[in-house]
Motif scaffolding. Structure first.
Motif, PDB file in Angstrom:
ATOM      1  N   LEU A   1       0.826  -1.199   0.000  1.00 30.67           N
ATOM      2  CA  LEU A   1       0.000   0.000   0.000  1.00 30.67           C
ATOM      3  C   LEU A   1       0.866   1.257   0.000  1.00 30.67           C
ATOM      4  CD1 LEU A   1      -2.819  -1.051   2.490  1.00 30.67           C
ATOM      5  CD2 LEU A   1      -2.720  -1.318   0.006  1.00 30.67           C
ATOM      6  N   ALA A   2       1.961   1.238   0.749  1.00 33.51           N
ATOM      7  CA  ALA A   2       2.870   2.383   0.751  1.00 33.51           C
ATOM      8  C   ALA A   2       3.509   2.570  -0.618  1.00 33.51           C
ATOM      9  CB  ALA A   2       3.943   2.186   1.817  1.00 33.51           C
ATOM     10  N   ALA A   3       3.934   1.466  -1.231  1.00 34.66           N
ATOM     11  CA  ALA A   3       4.556   1.547  -2.562  1.00 34.66           C
ATOM     12  C   ALA A   3       3.553   2.029  -3.594  1.00 34.66           C
ATOM     13  CB  ALA A   3       5.112   0.182  -2.951  1.00 34.66           C
ATOM     14  N   ALA A   4       2.327   1.517  -3.542  1.00 38.31           N
ATOM     15  CA  ALA A   4       1.302   1.924  -4.494  1.00 38.31           C
ATOM     16  C   ALA A   4       1.016   3.412  -4.383  1.00 38.31           C
ATOM     17  CB  ALA A   4       0.031   1.116  -4.267  1.00 38.31           C
ATOM     18  N   ALA A   5       0.964   3.929  -3.156  1.00 39.89           N
ATOM     19  CA  ALA A   5       0.685   5.348  -2.957  1.00 39.89           C
ATOM     20  C   ALA A   5       1.793   6.220  -3.531  1.00 39.89           C
ATOM     21  CB  ALA A   5       0.495   5.628  -1.470  1.00 39.89           C
ATOM     22  N   ARG A   6       3.015   5.775  -3.429  1.00 34.37           N
ATOM     23  CA  ARG A   6       4.129   6.537  -3.991  1.00 34.37           C
ATOM     24  C   ARG A   6       4.054   6.571  -5.518  1.00 34.37           C
ATOM     25  NH1 ARG A   6       5.180   8.812   0.409  1.00 34.37           N
ATOM     26  NH2 ARG A   6       7.137   8.472   1.547  1.00 34.37           N
ATOM     27  N   ALA A   7       3.591   5.480  -6.135  1.00 36.05           N
ATOM     28  CA  ALA A   7       3.618   5.368  -7.597  1.00 36.05           C
ATOM     29  C   ALA A   7       2.392   5.977  -8.261  1.00 36.05           C
ATOM     30  CB  ALA A   7       3.738   3.901  -7.999  1.00 36.05           C
ATOM     31  N   GLY A   8       1.272   5.999  -7.569  1.00 39.73           N
ATOM     32  CA  GLY A   8       0.028   6.475  -8.164  1.00 39.73           C
ATOM     33  C   GLY A   8      -1.128   5.642  -7.677  1.00 39.73           C
ATOM     34  N   ALA A   9      -1.607   4.724  -8.503  1.00 42.19           N
ATOM     35  CA  ALA A   9      -2.701   3.832  -8.104  1.00 42.19           C
ATOM     36  C   ALA A   9      -2.597   2.493  -8.829  1.00 42.19           C
ATOM     37  CB  ALA A   9      -4.052   4.483  -8.367  1.00 42.19           C
ATOM     38  N   PRO A  10      -1.461   1.796  -8.729  1.00 43.32           N
ATOM     39  CA  PRO A  10      -1.324   0.524  -9.448  1.00 43.32           C
ATOM     40  C   PRO A  10      -2.230  -0.583  -8.926  1.00 43.32           C
ATOM     41  CG  PRO A  10       0.564   0.899  -8.024  1.00 43.32           C
ATOM     42  CD  PRO A  10      -0.227   2.170  -8.027  1.00 43.32           C
ATOM     43  N   LEU A  11      -2.793  -0.419  -7.726  1.00 45.12           N
ATOM     44  CA  LEU A  11      -3.682  -1.436  -7.170  1.00 45.12           C
ATOM     45  C   LEU A  11      -5.143  -1.047  -7.353  1.00 45.12           C
ATOM     46  CD1 LEU A  11      -1.772  -2.298  -3.866  1.00 45.12           C
ATOM     47  CD2 LEU A  11      -1.502  -3.306  -6.140  1.00 45.12           C
ATOM     48  N   GLY A  12      -5.430  -0.213  -8.352  1.00 46.11           N
ATOM     49  CA  GLY A  12      -6.795   0.241  -8.587  1.00 46.11           C
ATOM     50  C   GLY A  12      -7.727  -0.846  -9.061  1.00 46.11           C
ATOM     51  N   GLY A  13      -7.199  -1.897  -9.659  1.00 47.84           N
ATOM     52  CA  GLY A  13      -7.990  -3.054 -10.066  1.00 47.84           C
ATOM     53  C   GLY A  13      -7.712  -4.226  -9.151  1.00 47.84           C
ATOM     54  N   ASP A  14      -8.035  -5.433  -9.603  1.00 45.60           N
ATOM     55  CA  ASP A  14      -7.803  -6.625  -8.789  1.00 45.60           C
ATOM     56  C   ASP A  14      -6.303  -6.884  -8.654  1.00 45.60           C
ATOM     57  OD1 ASP A  14     -10.532  -7.017  -8.554  1.00 45.60           O
ATOM     58  OD2 ASP A  14     -10.627  -8.318 -10.309  1.00 45.60           O
ATOM     59  N   PHE A  15      -5.898  -7.375  -7.488  1.00 45.67           N
ATOM     60  CA  PHE A  15      -4.477  -7.640  -7.249  1.00 45.67           C
ATOM     61  C   PHE A  15      -4.337  -8.759  -6.231  1.00 45.67           C
ATOM     62  CE2 PHE A  15      -5.775  -4.496  -4.139  1.00 45.67           C
ATOM     63  CZ  PHE A  15      -5.187  -4.936  -2.957  1.00 45.67           C
ATOM     64  N   CYS A  16      -3.109  -9.245  -6.078  1.00 49.45           N
ATOM     65  CA  CYS A  16      -2.830 -10.257  -5.063  1.00 49.45           C
ATOM     66  C   CYS A  16      -1.443 -10.018  -4.499  1.00 49.45           C
ATOM     67  CB  CYS A  16      -2.934 -11.665  -5.638  1.00 49.45           C
ATOM     68  SG  CYS A  16      -1.544 -12.101  -6.697  1.00 49.45           S
ATOM     69  N   ALA A  17      -1.143 -10.677  -3.392  1.00 49.84           N
ATOM     70  CA  ALA A  17       0.174 -10.607  -2.768  1.00 49.84           C
ATOM     71  C   ALA A  17       0.706 -12.020  -2.579  1.00 49.84           C
ATOM     72  CB  ALA A  17       0.098  -9.886  -1.426  1.00 49.84           C
TER      73      ALA A  17
END
Length: 263
Positions: A118-134
């Motif tokens: 979540l921290a990385a996504a916030a720095r980049a923009g919104a890469p987790l705006g769709g479906d994702f997994c970890a």
């Protein structure tokens, strides 16, 4: 004194990302239990005892924390990021399930934190705006064959993939293998993020293509969160600055007309 156990997430780095609930638990604790570098992030104070341990004794650490709580201590078990994401909350409940029945009387609370993806996504923009997994690339607790089976499945499902524990001295090759698997199913131009130590003074964020990421795999470390985009993940170019990275929420519609698309 009635004992208790709270599992908290310290976030990925900066103290600004520790939630008020987690901070209140830390302030009220008599004992802090956790992996050494995380325990070190908690300031010393009168009345606080710290119990630091190595990074491969999670269940033993959890059992120690539960026994301290059973003895009447106000115990806080600390994790980096979120304690429920590849971290100590599961270890606490694993130790609880296998432990003596009297531990079931201990009040146990889990306080969420900001996890690395979540921290990385916030720095980049919104890469987790769709479906994702970890997925964790560590094979300390599961065979590598299970890791690759799951990777192939989510690659085929076209999810954004967040890779935790991508590389270490003991397994320097696994991230490269994972990215090579991705390259078999996704375009060489797929955006890949290497987000290292987000929220700390040595933070870095690299936005690569999948082809570049395969070559750069050895430059990651355990402080790096690797994020592989889906086929819909896009870049928005900015002159003189890194692009924004985002994944549209909808797979049924084209991005809106104001989007500059992939560059």
């Amino acid at each position: 004194m009635s004992g208790s156990l709270i599992v908290v997430g310290l976030g990925p780095g900066t103290a600004q990302w520790i939630t008020p609930a987690a901070q209140a638990a830390l302030d009220a604790a008599t004992d802090i239990v956790g992996y050494g570098p995380y325990v070190d992030r908690v300031p010393e104070r009168v009345g606080l005892t710290k119990h630091a341990s190595d990074n491969r004794v999670e269940v033993e650490r959890a059992a120690h924390a539960l026994q301290l709580a059973a003895d009447g201590r106000r115990v806080v078990v600390v994790s980096g990021g979120d304690p429920g994401v590849f971290a100590m909350a599961a270890a606490v409940f694993e130790a609880l399930e296998a432990g003596p029945r009297e531990w079931l009387n201990i009040p146990i609370t889990v306080e969420p934190g900001i996890t690395a993806m979540l921290a990385a996504a916030a720095r980049a923009g919104a890469p987790l705006g769709g479906d994702f997994c970890a997925i964790s690339l560590s094979d300390n607790l599961k065979p590598w064959e299970i890791v690759t089976t799951r990777l192939r499945a989510v690659l085929a499902a076209d999810l954004v993939i967040c890779l935790y524990n991508p590389i270490s001295k003991a397994r320097p090759w696994q991230l490269g293998k994972a990215l090579e698997l991705a390259a078999e199913q996704r375009s060489s131009e797929t955006p890949v993020l290497f987000a290292r130590a987000v929220g700390r003074p040595d933070e870095s964020l690299r936005i690569l293509t999948l082809a570049e990421a395969v070559t750069a795999a050895s430059t990651a470390d355990m402080a790096t969160l690797v994020m592989i985009g889906a086929s819909s993940t896009r870049l928005i170019a900015r002159e003189g600055r890194p692009p924004y990275v985002y994944t549209p929420r909808s797979v049924a519609k084209m991005p809106c007309a104001t989007s500059q698309g992939r560059t």
